[in-house]
Design an enzyme around this catalytic site. Structure first.
Site, PDB file in Angstrom:
ATOM      1  N   VAL A  63     -59.515 -36.440 -27.696  1.00 49.51           N
ATOM      2  CA  VAL A  63     -58.064 -36.642 -27.762  1.00 49.51           C
ATOM      3  C   VAL A  63     -57.410 -35.272 -28.006  1.00 49.51           C
ATOM      4  CG1 VAL A  63     -57.890 -39.098 -28.276  1.00 49.51           C
ATOM      5  CG2 VAL A  63     -58.477 -37.533 -30.103  1.00 49.51           C
ATOM      6  N   HIS A  64     -57.412 -34.488 -26.922  1.00 48.01           N
ATOM      7  CA  HIS A  64     -56.953 -33.097 -26.987  1.00 48.01           C
ATOM      8  C   HIS A  64     -55.630 -32.961 -27.756  1.00 48.01           C
ATOM      9  CE1 HIS A  64     -59.705 -32.150 -23.565  1.00 48.01           C
ATOM     10  NE2 HIS A  64     -59.288 -33.291 -23.058  1.00 48.01           N
ATOM     11  N   ASP A  65     -54.638 -33.733 -27.311  1.00 47.67           N
ATOM     12  CA  ASP A  65     -53.281 -33.515 -27.833  1.00 47.67           C
ATOM     13  C   ASP A  65     -53.163 -33.872 -29.314  1.00 47.67           C
ATOM     14  OD1 ASP A  65     -52.590 -32.718 -25.300  1.00 47.67           O
ATOM     15  OD2 ASP A  65     -51.707 -34.648 -24.734  1.00 47.67           O
TER      16      ASP A  65
END
Ligand code: BDR
Ligand code: CA
Length: 322
Positions: A249-251
């Protein structure tokens, strides 16, 4: 990492976003975090078209009971070259993993994103507002060009994008947000604004497992259940792309750094972005030979405690059910 802060002064926060599955998680994380006050969401082209990212932003805020947060629409495309493709294959054609969230009673803010951003920055003391772009940097580059005096007042830009040592995820060289507007990324990363780059070096090792998702699905009320449903498509894409059981979940990791500054260990580096049309387009060239002393250096996130970061996200999403 602190799980709850003794919050006195909340950090005024703007999220610039292209929801996007992990964007939706990032917005929900910010809204569950007392350390920050989400005052504005601006939208940008990216994972899907602008009209869809804007609608998704409105719906995600409504899901969290926060349709009072204004949503202002920004750039519909990159500064110079149109994008050949978007990321609907990863995020679902409507951007939220095939899940249809209930429509929001709120309407989009009539102001263009750069106007809303500039007005907000001018209304706050210089150096106090954190702007977290978690998509292409088009809106931030436009803000710098149109309202430079407002852009100069930003306290921190915490950007999810780029990659120092991990190569790319959309091409062998480029991370998606850098690739989706390399000219904008180059302008922002060389501007001298106080940018922290949260790239693939720290996001890829930070995997939200299926057990973590199950925790907030079962205890996070409607928001937790919906977030878990939205993530389903991402779990499948991550298995195909990286062979992992769970999701990157990069963001949300970028938002964690915005919420708790210092979560990630950063090093000041000189960064430029490949803007030629070819194989290196969108590559972030991070000069790792030495620590930079230049005014234009970027704080590049190089080290992360992934277990602590995932625990932070899971517990904050689970808190929606409390
Ligand atoms: C970035 O690209 C998008 O698909 C994600 O939302 C994230 O912002 C990761 O490369
Ligand atoms: Ca994004």
């Amino acid at each position: 990492m602190a799980q709850t802060a003794g919050v006195t002064d909340r950090i005024p926060l703007v999220i610039d976003t292209d929801p996007g599955i992990d964007d939706a998680l990032a917005v929900l994380l910010a809204l569950a975090s007392p350390e920050v006050d989400l005052e504005l969401v601006t939208t940008v082209h990216g994972n899907v078209e602008l009209a869809q990212t804007t609608e998704n932003a409105l719906r995600v805020l409504h899901l969290a009971g926060r349709s009072d947060v204004p949503v202002a629409a920004g750039a519909a495309g990159p500064l110079v070259h149109p994008l050949p493709t978007r990321a609907g294959h990863v995020h679902g054609t409507a951007g939220l993993g095939g899940v249809e969230l209930p429509p929001s009673p709120a309407s989009v803010d009539p102001r263009p994103a750069v106007v809303a951003l500039a007005e907000l920055l001018l209304a706050h003391e210089p150096g106090t507002v954190t702007v977290a772009p978690i998509g292409p940097l088009t809106n931030i580059a436009l803000l710098m060009a149109v309202y430079p005096e407002a852009a100069q007042r930003i306290g921190r830009v915490v950007w999810m994008g780029g990659s120092a040592h991990r190569g790319g995820n959309v091409t062998s060289a480029a991370e998606f947000n850098a690739w989706a507007d390399p000219e904008a990324a180059h302008a922002v990363l060389t501007s001298g604004l106080p940018v922290t780059m949260v790239g693939l070096d720290v996001t890829l090792p930070t995997v939200l497992t299926e057990e973590g998702i199950e925790r907030f699905r079962s205890t996070g009320g409607t928001v937790g259940e919906t977030a878990a449903a939205v993530l389903r498509q991402y779990v499948d894409a991550a298995r195909d792309a990286y062979g992992i059981s769970g999701v990157v979940v990069h963001d949300a990791l970028a938002l964690t750094e915005a919420i708790v500054p210092g979560t990630l260990r950063t090093v000041r580096r000189d960064v430029v972005v490949g803007t030629t049309l070819g194989a290196a387009r969108g590559q972030t060239l991070v000069d790792s030979r030495s620590v930079s002393t230049a005014d234009t250096a970027v704080e590049v996130a190089e080290t992360v405690d992934s277990d602590a970061a995932v625990e932070f996200l899971v517990s904050r999403l689970a808190s929606y059910g409390a």
